[in-house]
Design a protein around this motif. Structure first.
Motif, short mmCIF file in Angstrom:
data_model
loop_
_atom_site.label_atom_id
_atom_site.label_comp_id
_atom_site.label_asym_id
_atom_site.label_seq_id
_atom_site.Cartn_x
_atom_site.Cartn_y
_atom_site.Cartn_z
N TYR A 175 -3.37 -3.70 6.07
CA TYR A 175 -3.82 -3.20 7.36
C TYR A 175 -2.60 -3.03 8.25
N ILE A 176 -2.40 -1.80 8.74
CA ILE A 176 -1.12 -1.46 9.34
C ILE A 176 -0.81 -2.34 10.56
N GLN A 177 -1.78 -2.44 11.47
CA GLN A 177 -1.49 -3.18 12.71
C GLN A 177 -1.22 -4.65 12.41
N CYS B 156 3.87 -1.64 2.48
CA CYS B 156 2.54 -1.20 2.91
C CYS B 156 1.78 -0.76 1.67
N VAL C 191 -3.07 4.84 4.49
CA VAL C 191 -2.32 5.24 5.69
C VAL C 191 -2.92 6.52 6.24
N GLN C 192 -3.50 6.43 7.43
CA GLN C 192 -4.01 7.62 8.12
C GLN C 192 -2.88 8.23 8.95
N ASN D 205 -2.56 8.88 12.01
CA ASN D 205 -2.21 8.25 13.29
C ASN D 205 -1.50 6.91 13.12
N LYS D 206 -1.30 6.47 11.88
CA LYS D 206 -0.59 5.21 11.63
C LYS D 206 0.78 5.41 10.99
N THR D 207 1.14 6.65 10.71
CA THR D 207 2.40 6.85 9.97
C THR D 207 3.61 6.39 10.77
N GLN E 143 3.95 3.89 12.84
CA GLN E 143 4.14 2.44 12.72
C GLN E 143 4.66 2.06 11.34
N VAL E 144 4.15 2.74 10.33
CA VAL E 144 4.63 2.44 8.97
C VAL E 144 6.10 2.81 8.85
#
Ligand SMILES: *Cc1c(COP(=O)(O)O)cnc(C)c1O
Length: 238
Positions: free
Chosen positions: A58-60, A82, A86-87, A89-91, A93-94
Motif C-alpha cells: 500500500y503506497i501511502q 513496491c 500502482v494507480q 495518482n500514486k506514481t 510517491q512511488v
C-alpha cells in the motif's frame, strides 16, 4: 533471539534447503521481507536481525514507513520495494520514495514513474508483473503482450528493467505450483534470449517459496513467515 530474528532464521533455512534441493546457491535467491500492515518497530527488529530489503503493498503506508525508518535508521542502507498495484495518482510517491517497483504492468504507469523519478536519484529498478494463470481481469501483463511492454519500458531513461514478477493464485501441491511458476520462468528466459539483461525473477511467498525456488525464482517475497499473521482489519485498508 526475538521472534522476528527467529522467524527470519527459519525462512533463511527454508531458502537454503530449497536451494540445496535444486542445486542452486543460496546467494542466487534474495529475501524480501514483506512488512505491509506491520509497524515500524518490527521492521527495526528485522533490520537488527540482518534484513535490509522490505516490500510494501500500500503506497501511502509504505511511504510513511520509508520516511520514518530512513530517518530513524539513517546508516542502515535499507532497500524498499513496491509490490502492490500502482494507480496513476500514486506514481509520484512511488518514484520519489521507493527503490524498486515489482508491479508495473502498463506502459502509462512506467512512463509516469520515469518522468517523476528525480534526476539525482538512482534509476528506479523495475520488474514487470506478468499474469501467468489468470484471465483478462487479473493484474499483470499477459505473456503475449510482454515483449512489447518490455521493449517500451527498456527505453525509459529513469527506469532500469530488472526482471519479472508474478503472483499466481494459490494452488495445492508442489508440482502444480511449479507448473505455474515455470510459465513465468519461461517468459523470463524468452526475454533474456531476446537480449534483455534481466537478473530478477520475483516469485514465491510464505506458502510456495520452495516451488518458486525450484522453478528459478531469484527473489522471494515473504510476509507472514517473517512477521506473523496480518490482522484482517489492517489488510483491508488499501
Ligand atoms: C502480501 C504479499 C506477499 C507476502 O505474502 P505472505 O503470504 O505473507 O508471505 C508477497 N507478495 C505480494 C505481492 C503480497 O501482496
Amino acid at each position: 533471539m526475538n521472534t522476528i530474528a527467529g522467524n527470519l532464521q527459519l525462512v533463511r533455512d527454508r531458502i537454503a534447503t530449497a536451494c540445496a534441493a535444486s542445486g542452486r546457491e543460496m546467494s542466487e535467491v534474495a529475501l524480501l521481507a514483506v512488512s505491509k500492515t506491520f509497524g515500524n518497530e518490527v521492521v527495526v527488529q528485522a533490520v537488527a536481525a540482518g534484513q535490509h530489503a522490505f516490500g510494501e503493498n500500500y503506497i501511502q503506508e509504505g511511504v510513511d514507513k520509508i520516511v520514518a525508518l530512513r530517518a530513524l535508521l539513517a546508516s542502515a542502507a535499507l532497500e524498499w520495494h513496491c509490490i502492490g498495484p500502482v494507480q496513476s495518482n500514486k506514481t509520484r510517491q512511488v518514484a520519489e520514495h521507493f527503490d524498486w517497483v515489482h508491479s508495473v504492468d502498463r506502459l502509462k504507469i512506467a512512463q509516469r514513474l520515469s518522468d517523476q523519478r528525480a534526476p539525482t536519484a538512482p534509476p528506479l529498478q523495475v520488474c514487470l508483473q506478468v499474469n501467468v494463470d489468470g484471465g483478462p481481469t487479473k493484474a499483470g501483463v499477459g505473456p503475449s503482450e510482454l515483449l512489447a511492454l518490455a521493449q517500451a519500458v527498456a527505453q525509459l531513461p529513469r527506469l532500469r528493467l530488472r526482471g519479472l514478477m508474478c503472483i499466481p493464485d494459490a494452488v495445492e501441491g508442489f508440482a502444480a505450483q511449479c507448473e505455474v511458476f515455470s510459465r513465468a520462468r519461461g517468459c523470463w528466459s524468452d526475454l533474456r534470449a531476446q537480449g534483455f539483461a534481466l537478473d530478477t525473477l520475483s516469485m514465491g511467498m510464505t506458502e510456495d517459496l520452495e516451488a518458486a525456488i525450484a522453478s528459478g525464482s531469484t527473489l522471494v517475497r515473504v510476509g507472514r513467515a517473517v512477521f506473523g499473521e496480518r490482522s484482517p482489519k489492517a489488510v483491508a485498508t488499501p
